[in-house]
Each structure stands twice: as C-alpha cells, then as structure tokens.
Design an enzyme around this catalytic site. Sequence first.
Site, PDB file in Angstrom:
ATOM      1  N   LYS A 207      50.609  34.320  40.442  1.00  0.00           N
ATOM      2  CA  LYS A 207      51.556  35.062  41.278  1.00  0.00           C
ATOM      3  C   LYS A 207      52.066  36.248  40.470  1.00  0.00           C
ATOM      4  CE  LYS A 207      55.897  34.674  43.760  1.00  0.00           C
ATOM      5  NZ  LYS A 207      56.924  33.766  44.264  1.00  0.00           N
ATOM      6  N   LYS A 264      48.321  35.514  44.572  1.00  0.00           N
ATOM      7  CA  LYS A 264      49.297  36.203  45.423  1.00  0.00           C
ATOM      8  C   LYS A 264      49.825  37.435  44.733  1.00  0.00           C
ATOM      9  CE  LYS A 264      53.928  35.488  47.082  1.00  0.00           C
ATOM     10  NZ  LYS A 264      55.112  34.671  46.983  1.00  0.00           N
TER      11      LYS A 264
HETATM   12  C1  PBG Z   1      59.777  32.975  46.175  1.00  0.00           C
HETATM   13  C2  PBG Z   1      58.683  33.492  47.020  1.00  0.00           C
HETATM   14  C3  PBG Z   1      58.425  34.831  47.273  1.00  0.00           C
HETATM   15  C4  PBG Z   1      57.385  34.866  48.184  1.00  0.00           C
HETATM   16  C5  PBG Z   1      56.991  33.556  48.432  1.00  0.00           C
HETATM   17  N1  PBG Z   1      57.791  32.705  47.693  1.00  0.00           N
HETATM   18  C6  PBG Z   1      59.155  36.046  46.838  1.00  0.00           C
HETATM   19  C7  PBG Z   1      59.431  36.285  45.424  1.00  0.00           C
HETATM   20  O1  PBG Z   1      58.791  35.751  44.529  1.00  0.00           O
HETATM   21  O2  PBG Z   1      60.374  37.036  45.194  1.00  0.00           O
HETATM   22  C8  PBG Z   1      56.833  36.129  48.758  1.00  0.00           C
HETATM   23  C9  PBG Z   1      56.116  36.018  50.033  1.00  0.00           C
HETATM   24  C10 PBG Z   1      55.929  37.290  50.761  1.00  0.00           C
HETATM   25  O3  PBG Z   1      56.252  38.391  50.285  1.00  0.00           O
HETATM   26  O4  PBG Z   1      55.422  37.218  51.882  1.00  0.00           O
HETATM   27  N2  PBG Z   1      59.541  32.118  45.193  1.00  0.00           N
END
Ligand code: PBG
Length: 341
Positions: A207, A264
């Site tokens: 991520k 992601k």
């Molecule tokens: C939080 C989380 C995020 C997303 C999924 N889980 C945001 C972040 O890390 O700030 C993002 C998903 C999206 O942008 O569609 N843990």
Amino acid sequence: MINSAYTPPLDLVRRPRRNRQNAAIRALVRETRVHADDLIQPLFVKDGNGAPEAVGPMPGIERLSVRSLLKEVGQLADLGIRAIALFPSIEPSLKDARGKFAITEKNWFFSAIHLLKKEIPEVLIVADVALDPYTTHGHDGVLDSTTGDVANDETVHILTQYATLLAAAGTDVVAPSDMMDGRIGAIRDELDKEGYTHTSILAYAAKFASAYYGPFRHAVGSAKTKGAPSLDKSTYQLDPANLREALLEARLDEDQGADILMVKPAGLYLDVISAVKGSTTLPVAAYQVSGEYAQIHAAAQAGWLDLDRARDESLLAIKRAGADIILTYFAKDIAKSLKNG
Ligand code: PBG
C-alpha cells in the site's frame, strides 16, 4: 506515371489486423475479461437510519445507514457481486486520539456486520482493519507520545483486538490496511487463538503513500480539517518510487499467513501488480482507489472522456497486469453493464 487506381498487395505473411476485423473474431482472441466474480464493491457505512448521503467527489457513492446497506447489498448480490468491503464513517464525537471506540463493544459497526451476515449470509464481508476512521488525527494507529509518529507495536496490539471483534461479528475476511510491521502474523495468531481459524486475511501488502486516497478520506471523515496540511502517512505506507520494497512487504505478509495479497492503488501501480503476481502463488488483489474513480468521473463530467469506456479500460488494465481480484467503486456499474450485455 504512377497508376493510382491499383495498389499491389504488400508481400506480408503476418497481417495482425485479420484477427481484429470484426466483433466476433475480436471476442475469440480477447485475452482478458472482467467478470462480476472478480469484483469487490467497497461501501461506506454510517450509524442510524438516516437517508444515504452523497460522497461529493465520488459520484454514485453514498454513505449508507444500516437499512440502506442491506438493500444495497441485496441489489449487488442480484447483480452477481458477491463480495463487499465495508468502511465505517464514525461520528466525530466518538473519535479520540487513540481510536478507542474501535474496540468497544458499543461500536455500532459490529452490530451492522452482524445484522448483514444474518440477513444476507451468502455475501462475503471484507472489513478494513485500521484505526483511521476512529482517530481524531486520521492516522491508522496510535501516536507515540515522544516522536509523534504512529507507534508500531502498540498499534498492532490494538488492531489484533479489532480484527478479532470484526471476526466475531461475522466478518469473513479481515483486511489490515495499516502497513504496520508484523501485523499479519499477530492478527493470524490472535484469530486462531480465539477460534477464528476460518477467518481469512486479505493483506494490503503493498500500500503506497498515495495522493489518490483523498476522496476516500472525505468519505470516512479522516481527512484533515480545512486548511491543515494533508495527512502524511509516509512513515508507514510505501514510497511510490519503490518496487523492490513492495515485493519485500508482499513476501513478509505471505510468510506471516496472509491468504490474499493486495496492491493499492491499482492503475498507477500495474508494474507492482505484475511483479507481485510473479513472485507469489497466492491470489493477488488490487484496489482501484477513490482518486482513480474520481478522476475518471471528473473527466467524464467535463465531457473529456467517455465514462463507460474509460471505466472498462481501467479495469481491464488492472486485470491484464495480473490482478485476480479487484476492489473498485465501479463494481455495481460493471455488473449492470455485464448483465445488459
Ligand atoms: C485506511 C484506508 C485508506 C483507504 C483504504 N483504507 C486511506 C488511507 O490510507 O488514508 C483508501 C481507499 C480509497 O482511496 O479508495 N487505512
């Protein structure tokens, strides 16, 4: 003089255009297809019985109260979308710096999951494991009082409890999205110890610290208040420049017991999806995030892109790169258009 009426054929053995000359042959030679079975629909949930609230930057996406959630999931199931990923939108008054509400029995999110599992048991429930919906600062964990940075081990300790409560409520798949070191192993241990050996872990393995989460933070209310600097998660999320480090993270999560590895965002990280796919025998998921969805919609609203074609192409590319599973806010739309042929 050149006779312009007659062009002799080129002496070509290979004419790749023969395989593209009509719809039937193009369908025969098509290498990649997106099915409803590949897709997980992310959904935002809020407490109470109020009407759904639009999420401004994400056309067609709403924060759903529990009753509207049941209706939506029923519709998704009818369309062939059999998996959803839930994200709670927590009232500001229930947030604090430590995200304590997450692991209280009073957390309405657990009751929502419980009810959903009871009413529509055949739909797979994926739930995010991170503290950002619950913390006033919007970080995924608790902050170290001296450094101000997210405290790794303490956060993991809280997340293992949260994951277990999610499993107890009826979550089929817990999805740690926090990027703390060691959380997959710790969560697996705790789930097993508590008797949830059947609960799967979908690890947000790679991520990245992406600008493309902006609309999501708006949806769950974890964005900083207006005027404050945007939330920087780069001490735990990956540097967008790093592919090899992403592979390290994927390997660690696999070794610690992840059932599915996720990359992601998706569309900007096709090389990472492809490399992770090549380095594991686990299923690979990719998350087409809120910013990817919002930018396609924004361009379509301006009349600059054809919405459906841009949408389909974006998902095809993610699948072609190697994703077996795609989390996308377009899931319902795609299922509808697949149904209508
Ligand atoms: C939080 C989380 C995020 C997303 C999924 N889980 C945001 C972040 O890390 O700030 C993002 C998903 C999206 O942008 O569609 N843990």
